[in-house]
Design a protein around this motif. Structure first.
Motif, short mmCIF file in Angstrom:
data_model
loop_
_atom_site.label_atom_id
_atom_site.label_comp_id
_atom_site.label_asym_id
_atom_site.label_seq_id
_atom_site.Cartn_x
_atom_site.Cartn_y
_atom_site.Cartn_z
N HIS A 142 0.52 -34.83 34.91
CA HIS A 142 1.26 -33.82 34.25
C HIS A 142 1.34 -34.19 32.85
CE1 HIS A 142 1.83 -32.15 38.12
NE2 HIS A 142 2.35 -30.84 37.60
N GLU A 143 1.17 -33.34 32.07
CA GLU A 143 1.34 -33.57 30.52
C GLU A 143 2.90 -33.12 30.18
OE1 GLU A 143 -0.30 -32.53 25.99
OE2 GLU A 143 -1.39 -31.62 27.73
N ILE A 144 3.24 -34.19 29.56
CA ILE A 144 4.73 -33.80 29.17
C ILE A 144 4.76 -34.02 27.50
CG2 ILE A 144 6.94 -35.00 29.35
CD1 ILE A 144 5.93 -33.85 31.92
N ASP A 145 5.62 -33.21 27.05
CA ASP A 145 6.00 -33.34 25.50
C ASP A 145 6.75 -34.67 25.36
OD1 ASP A 145 6.68 -32.41 22.93
OD2 ASP A 145 8.55 -32.08 23.85
N PRO A 146 5.96 -35.57 24.37
CA PRO A 146 6.71 -36.54 24.24
C PRO A 146 8.13 -36.56 23.51
CG PRO A 146 4.76 -36.37 22.76
CD PRO A 146 4.79 -35.22 23.61
N ALA A 147 8.32 -35.67 22.89
CA ALA A 147 9.80 -35.68 22.12
C ALA A 147 10.71 -35.16 23.16
CB ALA A 147 9.48 -34.53 20.85
N GLY A 148 10.76 -33.97 23.56
CA GLY A 148 11.78 -33.31 24.16
C GLY A 148 11.57 -33.66 25.72
N LEU A 149 10.56 -34.14 26.41
CA LEU A 149 10.12 -34.38 27.68
C LEU A 149 9.88 -33.03 28.38
CD1 LEU A 149 12.36 -37.52 28.52
CD2 LEU A 149 10.09 -37.43 27.33
N TYR A 150 9.59 -31.99 27.84
CA TYR A 150 9.29 -30.90 28.43
C TYR A 150 7.90 -30.90 29.12
CZ TYR A 150 13.21 -29.03 25.58
OH TYR A 150 14.49 -28.96 24.91
N LYS A 176 11.61 -31.72 13.92
CA LYS A 176 10.67 -30.86 14.10
C LYS A 176 9.77 -31.00 15.64
CE LYS A 176 6.40 -28.94 11.65
NZ LYS A 176 5.65 -29.00 10.67
N ASP A 177 9.42 -32.29 15.82
CA ASP A 177 8.66 -32.48 16.96
C ASP A 177 9.48 -32.00 18.08
OD1 ASP A 177 6.86 -33.57 15.54
OD2 ASP A 177 7.66 -35.91 15.65
N TYR A 178 10.67 -32.21 18.15
CA TYR A 178 11.48 -31.68 19.41
C TYR A 178 11.49 -30.20 19.68
CZ TYR A 178 13.81 -36.25 19.99
OH TYR A 178 13.96 -37.51 20.35
N ARG A 210 9.62 -27.99 22.74
CA ARG A 210 10.56 -26.83 23.55
C ARG A 210 9.75 -25.80 23.36
NH1 ARG A 210 12.55 -25.31 27.58
NH2 ARG A 210 13.83 -23.81 27.52
N ARG A 211 9.01 -25.31 21.96
CA ARG A 211 8.19 -24.04 21.90
C ARG A 211 7.09 -24.15 22.64
NH1 ARG A 211 3.92 -22.13 19.84
NH2 ARG A 211 3.45 -24.15 19.16
N LYS A 212 6.37 -25.21 22.95
CA LYS A 212 5.20 -25.24 23.72
C LYS A 212 5.49 -25.20 25.27
CE LYS A 212 2.39 -28.24 20.54
NZ LYS A 212 1.61 -29.45 20.39
#
Length: 561
Positions: free
Chosen positions: A202-210, A535-537, A541-543
């Motif tokens: 699973h791909e995870i957003d590296p900033a917010g871990l979404y 901005k990365d966080y 979250r948006r993605k």
């Protein structure tokens, strides 16, 4: 979801994290049980010491109550200070949720994965956060609970019992086994993956871990996965992964293929047709020219399997009269694999592999067990002993048996090295140290002069496998920190600890107390240089909004309600 282009790219000192250990299910295999055949190598017996360790160990196997996100303040640093000579993010992943309503999962490996991130900005600050991986199974279960479902567990245990009909398609092809994404974590070129031993990562957003979603990485992985123990090759600047598919019929073998991706996650090489079939692979390594895999001699008890009540993992036994097989598979071209044989052993994890420039010999350092581990239950018993072994192969004469020697008499597991020396000669290894079968410290070996040092945690404390964090101003291969999670059963708390790898015996130089204890079994990687901005966080979250909201449609489509 697929891995899409991202501006960050690899460089000589770009983020080089890799899953330097086997998957989490392998962690539980090693910590919880074995399948020792008659005549197999003996294993250490633990009596009173084991009983005392077990009680403390079990207290650390509780579900995570809530996700977290906070900046570390002075009150949380219970020992030392946050170092200023590292900048990057330490990621960990492991089982974090062991219940579905009132039902407890059958095995620890069935716990839903929870990814944690600890960002060290290089100025003495640290930001921590954690989130459960929103797999399809996790979201279905959470929605079912919201709708008032109070029945039995929806998904079968991946360590559960089975019959011929239930297991005929292969262990990793069963539809009613849940993907938990708890086997480890990998970061590369701005992408973060939560890995599952049996399903797609699973791909995870590296900033917010979404959670972004399950990924086949630009359609390079098979539809059902999995991607096992990805590693980074600093020489070629490539990510190397191993995928497999288990076929129970007619002879229970595993078809394996290797993949290599460039800095933009484009597939650059696929090795499949020249890879032999195996029955049990738990890790892989690579030299500059070859992939390296090892397999213990095994035999399958088909009578027991046909009678039912046993899974495919439970019908395999160690063939003590057989030979360990070591395969060198060419990384370029379609050349045939070269298979060496050696003394019967159970190689579980490959530390590193390289070709010695002086002798031309191929050196493979491994962790070997004294018996075949199996997926464990909820006790902490019958753990096979382990040790670090060096195998030497003569590529000019494959008919010569592989020689081996023990590098340490200590019971070691989950080794790692400085990621910049992978596939070339290394001088230092760092491992988890087990005492009485339980993870009680860290251990290092200088392979140049065979000197060793260790550190042991306090009474009632337990460690997680180490992750090596190179110092920004490092002057030698071992000049870095070892990061580990320490669970204290007395305080019912988890600390993130950093130890100087050059003076391991002196203990932690920093311990950060987390507000929520984490269960045992978290494996990690280091994303060097990755310090996300505000901005990365927000972008992460948006993605992830679609991923989190996309399962609301399950209200009217839950067949088990």
């Amino acid at each position: 979801a697929t891995l899409c282009p991202y501006s960050a790219a690899f460089s000589v000192r770009a983020p080089l994290p890799s899953l330097s250990h086997g998957g989490t299910s392998c962690f539980w295999n090693s910590m919880l049980g074995n399948n020792r055949a008659a005549g197999a190598p003996s294993k250490t017996r633990h009596s009173g010491l084991r009983s005392a360790l077990c009680s403390g160990w079990e207290s650390g196997m509780k579900s995570v109550k809530e996700e977290m996100s906070f900046d570390v303040d002075e009150s949380m640093v219970v020992q030392g200070a946050v170092p200023t000579n590292i900048a990057g993010t330490l990621y960990t992943n492991g089982p974090g949720l062991f219940e579905f309503g009132r039902n407890k999962v059958e095995s620890r490996v069935d716990g839903d994965g929870i990814v944690c991130g600890f960002t060290f900005a290089g100025d003495g600050s640290c930001k921590a956060r954690s989130r459960f991986v929103r797999t399809e199974g996790y979201l279905k279960e959470q929605k079912a609970l919201e709708l008032g479902y109070e029945g039995e567990a929806v998904f079968k245990s991946r360590a559960g019992k089975g019959t011929v009909l239930g297991q005929a398609a292969g262990f990793n092809q069963i539809d009613d086994v849940k993907a938990t994404a708890n086997s480890g974590v990998f970061f590369g070129s701005g992408r973060l993956l939560a890995v599952d031993d049996c399903f797609l990562p699973h791909e995870i957003d590296p900033a917010g871990l979404y959670t972004v979603g399950a990924t086949r990485i630009r359609d390079s992985l098979p539809k059902r996965g999995p991607l096992l123990v990805p590693k980074y090759d600093p020489a070629e600047k490539r990510v190397i992964g191993m995928s497999s598919k288990t076929l129970v019929r007619p002879s229970y073998v595993t078809r394996t293929w290797f993949l290599e991706w460039d800095q933009e996650w484009r597939q650059k090489h696929l090795a499949k047709d020249n890879v032999p079939e195996y029955r049990r692979l738990t890790d892989f390594g690579f030299t500059r020219t070859d992939y390296v895999v090892m397999e213990a001699p095994m035999k399958v008890n088909w009578v027991t399997f046909a009678a039912g009540g046993k899974s495919v993992r439970e019908i395999c036994e160690l063939d003590t009269q057989g030979k360990t097989k070591i395969s060198l598979i060419p990384r370029k071209g379609d050349g045939e694999a070269v298979v060496f044989e050696g003394e019967c052993d159970v190689p579980e994890k490959i530390v590193n592999a390289y070709t010695d420039r002086d002798s031309g010999m191929v050196i493979v350092d491994t962790i070997c067990y004294d018996s075949l581990p199996t997926v464990g239950e909820w006790d902490d018993s019958n753990i096979p002993s382990s040790r670090m072994v060096r195998w030497t192969l003569d590529p000019s004469d494959p008919s010569q048996p592989a020689s081996k020697r023990d590098l340490s008499a200590a019971s070691l597991d989950y080794p790692t090295i400085n990621p910049y020396v992978r596939s070339v000669r290394h001088s230092h290894t760092f491992s988890l140290l087990r005492v009485g079968g339980s993870p009680k410290g860290l251990h290092t070996i200088n392979t140049g002069d065979d000197s060793q040092s260790e550190w042991r945690c306090g009474e009632g404390d337990f460690c997680s496998p180490p992750v090596f964090l190179p110092k920004a101003d490092g002057q030698s291969e071992d000049d870095g920190y070892l990061a580990t999670m320490i669970y204290s059963s007395g305080a019912d708390a988890t600390d993130i600890a950093l130890l100087d790898a050059t003076s391991l015996e002196e203990g932690p130089i920093c311990r950060i107390r987390l507000p929520t204890p984490l269960p045992h079994g978290h494996l990690g990687c280091w994303a060097e240089g990755y310090v996300p901005s505000s901005k990365d966080y927000a972008e992460g979250r948006r993605k992830a909004l679609w991923s989190d909201k996309g399962w609301e449609a399950f209200d009217a489509s839950l067949p088990f309600l």
